[in-house]
Design a protein around this motif. Structure first.
Motif, PDB file in Angstrom:
ATOM      1  N   PHE A 243       0.839  -1.214   0.000  1.00 35.13           N
ATOM      2  CA  PHE A 243       0.000   0.000   0.000  1.00 35.13           C
ATOM      3  C   PHE A 243       0.872   1.262   0.000  1.00 35.13           C
ATOM      4  O   PHE A 243       1.996   1.250   0.500  1.00 35.13           O
ATOM      5  CB  PHE A 243      -0.874   0.037   1.266  1.00 35.13           C
ATOM      6  N   THR A 244       0.299   2.369  -0.495  1.00 32.40           N
ATOM      7  CA  THR A 244       1.034   3.643  -0.434  1.00 32.40           C
ATOM      8  C   THR A 244       0.907   4.220   0.975  1.00 32.40           C
ATOM      9  O   THR A 244       0.044   3.809   1.756  1.00 32.40           O
ATOM     10  CB  THR A 244       0.437   4.687  -1.401  1.00 32.40           C
ATOM     11  N   GLU A 245       1.749   5.205   1.291  1.00 28.48           N
ATOM     12  CA  GLU A 245       1.709   5.838   2.608  1.00 28.48           C
ATOM     13  C   GLU A 245       0.400   6.601   2.823  1.00 28.48           C
ATOM     14  O   GLU A 245       0.029   6.911   3.940  1.00 28.48           O
ATOM     15  CB  GLU A 245       2.886   6.805   2.781  1.00 28.48           C
ATOM     16  N   GLU A 246      -0.274   6.946   1.730  1.00 31.21           N
ATOM     17  CA  GLU A 246      -1.507   7.742   1.850  1.00 31.21           C
ATOM     18  C   GLU A 246      -2.748   6.878   2.009  1.00 31.21           C
ATOM     19  O   GLU A 246      -3.831   7.385   2.259  1.00 31.21           O
ATOM     20  CB  GLU A 246      -1.738   8.617   0.598  1.00 31.21           C
ATOM     21  N   ASP A 247      -2.601   5.571   1.806  1.00 31.70           N
ATOM     22  CA  ASP A 247      -3.793   4.735   1.810  1.00 31.70           C
ATOM     23  C   ASP A 247      -4.532   4.800   3.150  1.00 31.70           C
ATOM     24  O   ASP A 247      -3.927   4.675   4.207  1.00 31.70           O
ATOM     25  CB  ASP A 247      -3.383   3.281   1.541  1.00 31.70           C
ATOM     26  N   ASN A 248      -5.836   4.994   3.072  1.00 26.65           N
ATOM     27  CA  ASN A 248      -6.653   4.961   4.282  1.00 26.65           C
ATOM     28  C   ASN A 248      -7.041   3.501   4.525  1.00 26.65           C
ATOM     29  O   ASN A 248      -7.933   2.964   3.874  1.00 26.65           O
ATOM     30  CB  ASN A 248      -7.889   5.841   4.085  1.00 26.65           C
ATOM     31  N   MET A 249      -6.350   2.874   5.470  1.00 18.32           N
ATOM     32  CA  MET A 249      -6.516   1.420   5.623  1.00 18.32           C
ATOM     33  C   MET A 249      -7.899   1.026   6.141  1.00 18.32           C
ATOM     34  O   MET A 249      -8.434  -0.003   5.756  1.00 18.32           O
ATOM     35  CB  MET A 249      -5.399   0.871   6.501  1.00 18.32           C
ATOM     36  N   PHE A 250      -8.507   1.883   6.985  1.00 18.23           N
ATOM     37  CA  PHE A 250      -9.882   1.603   7.419  1.00 18.23           C
ATOM     38  C   PHE A 250     -10.824   1.676   6.233  1.00 18.23           C
ATOM     39  O   PHE A 250     -11.712   0.847   6.068  1.00 18.23           O
ATOM     40  CB  PHE A 250     -10.346   2.629   8.464  1.00 18.23           C
ATOM     41  N   GLY A 251     -10.629   2.729   5.422  1.00 20.65           N
ATOM     42  CA  GLY A 251     -11.500   2.924   4.258  1.00 20.65           C
ATOM     43  C   GLY A 251     -11.399   1.735   3.320  1.00 20.65           C
ATOM     44  O   GLY A 251     -12.417   1.176   2.878  1.00 20.65           O
ATOM     45  N   THR A 252     -10.158   1.308   3.038  1.00 20.24           N
ATOM     46  CA  THR A 252      -9.971   0.182   2.122  1.00 20.24           C
ATOM     47  C   THR A 252     -10.631  -1.071   2.687  1.00 20.24           C
ATOM     48  O   THR A 252     -11.356  -1.773   1.985  1.00 20.24           O
ATOM     49  CB  THR A 252      -8.467  -0.069   1.879  1.00 20.24           C
ATOM     50  N   ALA A 253     -10.405  -1.326   3.967  1.00 19.10           N
ATOM     51  CA  ALA A 253     -10.983  -2.535   4.567  1.00 19.10           C
ATOM     52  C   ALA A 253     -12.507  -2.504   4.470  1.00 19.10           C
ATOM     53  O   ALA A 253     -13.143  -3.495   4.080  1.00 19.10           O
ATOM     54  CB  ALA A 253     -10.544  -2.665   6.024  1.00 19.10           C
ATOM     55  N   ALA A 254     -13.116  -1.354   4.798  1.00 19.42           N
ATOM     56  CA  ALA A 254     -14.581  -1.268   4.775  1.00 19.42           C
ATOM     57  C   ALA A 254     -15.100  -1.435   3.349  1.00 19.42           C
ATOM     58  O   ALA A 254     -16.066  -2.179   3.105  1.00 19.42           O
ATOM     59  CB  ALA A 254     -15.028   0.067   5.358  1.00 19.42           C
ATOM     60  N   LYS A 255     -14.457  -0.767   2.395  1.00 16.99           N
ATOM     61  CA  LYS A 255     -14.928  -0.861   1.007  1.00 16.99           C
ATOM     62  C   LYS A 255     -14.819  -2.293   0.482  1.00 16.99           C
ATOM     63  O   LYS A 255     -15.693  -2.776  -0.226  1.00 16.99           O
ATOM     64  CB  LYS A 255     -14.112   0.084   0.113  1.00 16.99           C
ATOM     65  N   VAL A 256     -13.721  -2.962   0.849  1.00 14.91           N
ATOM     66  CA  VAL A 256     -13.539  -4.337   0.383  1.00 14.91           C
ATOM     67  C   VAL A 256     -14.597  -5.248   1.005  1.00 14.91           C
ATOM     68  O   VAL A 256     -15.243  -6.041   0.306  1.00 14.91           O
ATOM     69  CB  VAL A 256     -12.116  -4.855   0.708  1.00 14.91           C
ATOM     70  N   LEU A 422      -5.080  11.605   8.855  1.00 14.21           N
ATOM     71  CA  LEU A 422      -6.499  11.250   8.865  1.00 14.21           C
ATOM     72  C   LEU A 422      -7.043  11.521  10.264  1.00 14.21           C
ATOM     73  O   LEU A 422      -6.458  11.078  11.247  1.00 14.21           O
ATOM     74  CB  LEU A 422      -6.687   9.772   8.524  1.00 14.21           C
ATOM     75  N   LYS A 423      -8.131  12.257  10.339  1.00 19.76           N
ATOM     76  CA  LYS A 423      -8.686  12.581  11.669  1.00 19.76           C
ATOM     77  C   LYS A 423      -9.677  11.490  12.086  1.00 19.76           C
ATOM     78  O   LYS A 423     -10.884  11.638  11.950  1.00 19.76           O
ATOM     79  CB  LYS A 423      -9.398  13.945  11.624  1.00 19.76           C
ATOM     80  N   ILE A 424      -9.138  10.358  12.532  1.00 21.32           N
ATOM     81  CA  ILE A 424     -10.027   9.225  12.834  1.00 21.32           C
ATOM     82  C   ILE A 424      -9.732   8.630  14.206  1.00 21.32           C
ATOM     83  O   ILE A 424      -9.853   7.428  14.411  1.00 21.32           O
ATOM     84  CB  ILE A 424      -9.909   8.128  11.746  1.00 21.32           C
ATOM     85  N   ALA A 425      -9.371   9.492  15.157  1.00 28.03           N
ATOM     86  CA  ALA A 425      -8.990   9.000  16.486  1.00 28.03           C
ATOM     87  C   ALA A 425     -10.089   8.131  17.120  1.00 28.03           C
ATOM     88  O   ALA A 425      -9.796   7.090  17.709  1.00 28.03           O
ATOM     89  CB  ALA A 425      -8.652  10.180  17.390  1.00 28.03           C
ATOM     90  N   ASN A 426     -11.354   8.544  16.945  1.00 26.31           N
ATOM     91  CA  ASN A 426     -12.445   7.771  17.558  1.00 26.31           C
ATOM     92  C   ASN A 426     -12.568   6.385  16.954  1.00 26.31           C
ATOM     93  O   ASN A 426     -12.769   5.398  17.660  1.00 26.31           O
ATOM     94  CB  ASN A 426     -13.788   8.485  17.354  1.00 26.31           C
ATOM     95  N   ILE A 427     -12.437   6.350  15.631  1.00 28.52           N
ATOM     96  CA  ILE A 427     -12.531   5.053  14.948  1.00 28.52           C
ATOM     97  C   ILE A 427     -11.400   4.142  15.425  1.00 28.52           C
ATOM     98  O   ILE A 427     -11.604   2.966  15.713  1.00 28.52           O
ATOM     99  CB  ILE A 427     -12.458   5.233  13.412  1.00 28.52           C
ATOM    100  N   ILE A 428     -10.210   4.707  15.541  1.00 27.82           N
ATOM    101  CA  ILE A 428      -9.065   3.896  15.959  1.00 27.82           C
ATOM    102  C   ILE A 428      -9.287   3.354  17.379  1.00 27.82           C
ATOM    103  O   ILE A 428      -9.043   2.179  17.639  1.00 27.82           O
ATOM    104  CB  ILE A 428      -7.745   4.688  15.871  1.00 27.82           C
ATOM    105  N   ASP A 429      -9.792   4.208  18.276  1.00 31.31           N
ATOM    106  CA  ASP A 429     -10.052   3.748  19.652  1.00 31.31           C
ATOM    107  C   ASP A 429     -11.061   2.601  19.672  1.00 31.31           C
ATOM    108  O   ASP A 429     -10.882   1.607  20.368  1.00 31.31           O
ATOM    109  CB  ASP A 429     -10.591   4.905  20.514  1.00 31.31           C
TER     110      ASP A 429
END
Ligand code: PHE
Length: 463
Positions: A243-256, A422-429
């Motif tokens: 993956f690239t450094e910019e990839d949003n890994m949560f986004g990719t996982a959810a979309k897949v 990525l401003k996703i602190a809540n999702i990460i928690d």
């Protein structure tokens, strides 16, 4: 480690998405999903399956991406980099073993799918009836020569693509073929929607009747979620490492996960519309796909064209998923053992073709090795059982524990948020909580049940 300049990777987030989706969408959706849903009673089972995807599948997938992208290494190298403790290396060993075991039987089924394209073109399914499609399936698995030849053809196609490399091989093929696959499924569903059994098929898939749900069914749903999302053997670690450094890994996982589920449902609608239109058994097992789809498209204008389209799409799905299993091995042998990509691909393909032949020749009552059993199971079934029910869940559990309890939380936050971009602190928690406390517990339950321990404990308790 991050500046491993000579290491190849995907060129964009979109490429990463298609490659990952190419791994998830496979024979699991087209061959396994319909018959497992059929055997377990439909909609109620599906609800449990969705829960497994959300509570275990997604967190484990994100964890695999994290392990891969952080270390930029193959499964064994990645684990060695995350911890010096030797026992965690079992994750690598499990991954490599699972990749071999799954490939032994999966390439065989992929071979049947390829052979169907050929048979349809030859006219074997002209004027198909419920009996004739059943006979065709028996002939397909009986062999002894044809199924092996088709298995070798599958391995050859996959090898040629893999020798092309990550960008020119995996990325190019998945980016071209995944959209084609979606279009073909929709075309096939439009036909299925005109069948008389479509109403029944919808209520079977979407109107839950919990009286059909057994405790065994819940556990099967978990195994299916694992197999479906290619988790537990390092496929997603390996792809994550590209993956690239910019990839949003949560986004990719959810979309897949969402796209993969949509594909499964679309295939399910086609298969069950046929089942209910032609009075077939929803619970007729692994041959279900091969016996229903030819009937969906018989006796209609352009039926043969649609039938070919369906088996071409199944071949595409099988191929891109096989590529992702094989890449686990290729990344390991090239990075850990210093082999060239070409040599790693060819030598492994030969080994897999050889052992895979034994698995393929064990399917069906009339086949050469049909009587041979190990621990009471046929060769094909033993590889399927050991990988899907033991190696994948254990591998997934260990990866969840490695990320949830060993990797530093700050580092996980940094990596998953792309250094705070990525401003996703809540999702990460939330993810971190589920990963530590929910996924592992559910996984332990699945594992214990798949080796039969849980049933024994329940029996002991309930007398
Ligand atoms: N997800 C693939 C399918 O559904 C199978 C797979 C399992 C691929 C494990 C890679 C790793 O067919």
């Amino acid at each position: 480690m991050k500046n491993n300049k000579r290491r190849e990777g995907f060129s964009s987030g979109l490429a990463a998405f298609f490659a990952t989706l190419g791994s998830a969408v496979g024979l699991g959706n087209i061959w396994k999903f319909p018959y497992v849903v059929g055997e377990n009673g439909g909609a109620a089972f599906l609800l449990v399956y969705f829960a497994c995807i959300i509570l275990v599948g997604l967190p484990v997938m994100v964890s695999e991406f994290y392990i891969g992208r952080k270390t930029r290494k193959n499964i064994m190298g990645a684990v060695k980099e995350l911890t010096t403790k030797k026992r965690w290396r079992s994750i690598g060993i499990i991954g490599i073993l699972a990749a071999y075991f799954i490939m032994f039987f999966y390439t065989g089924v992929a071979g049947w799918v390829y052979s169907y394209v050929f048979k349809i073109l030859r006219g074997d399914f002209n004027g198909a009836t419920a009996q004739s499609v059943q006979q065709q399936f028996t002939n397909t698995t009986a062999g002894p020569v044809a199924p092996i030849v088709w298995q070798i053809i599958v391995l050859t196609v996959v090898s040629v693509i893999l020798i092309g490399g990550v960008k020119k091989g995996i990325e190019r093929i998945t980016k071209t073929l995944m959209p084609v696959l979606f279009i073909l499924i929709i075309v096939c569903d439009i036909r299925a929607l005109t069948l008389p059994g479509v109403k029944e098929s919808f209520s079977f898939l979407f109107k839950p009747d919990f009286s059909h749900l057994t405790s065994q069914g819940i556990l099967i749903a978990m195994g299916l979620a694992f197999f479906k999302l290619s988790l537990g053997m390092g496929t997603m670690v390996t792809y994550g490492s590209y993956f690239t450094e910019e990839d949003n890994m949560f986004g990719t996982a959810a979309k897949v996960a969402i796209s993969d589920t949509i594909v499964s449902l679309l295939v399910g609608i086609a298969v069950f519309s046929a089942v209910f239109s032609f009075n077939m058994e929803a619970s007729s097992g692994p041959g279900l796909l091969f016996m229903t789809i030819p009937l969906v498209f018989s006796k209609i204008p352009f039926g043969k064209f649609l039938l070919i389209a369906f088996f071409v799409l199944a071949s595409i799905a099988a191929t891109t998923a096989t590529i992702s299993m094989f890449e686990v091995l290729i990344a390991y042998y090239t990075e850990q053992k210093g082999a060239s990509r070409k040599k790693a691909v060819i030598l492994n393909a030969i080994v897999i073709a050889f052992i895979g032949a034994f698995s393929t020749l064990s399917v069906g009552e009339t086949s050469l090795l049909s009587g041979v059993t190990i621990f009471g199971k046929g060769i094909f079934d033993i590889f399927d059982f050991l990988s899907s029910n033991i190696l994948l869940p254990v591998g997934g559990l260990l990866m969840a524990l490695l990320v949830g309890y060993i990797a530093p939380k700050e580092d996980i936050k940094r990596e998953l948020s792309n250094n705070g971009k990525l401003k996703i602190a809540n999702i990460i928690d939330f993810y971190y909580f589920v990963l530590r406390y929910i996924s592992p517990i559910l996984l332990v339950i699945v594992f214990l049940s798949s080796v039969g321990v849980l049933e024994k404990i329940i029996k002991l308790i309930t007398g």
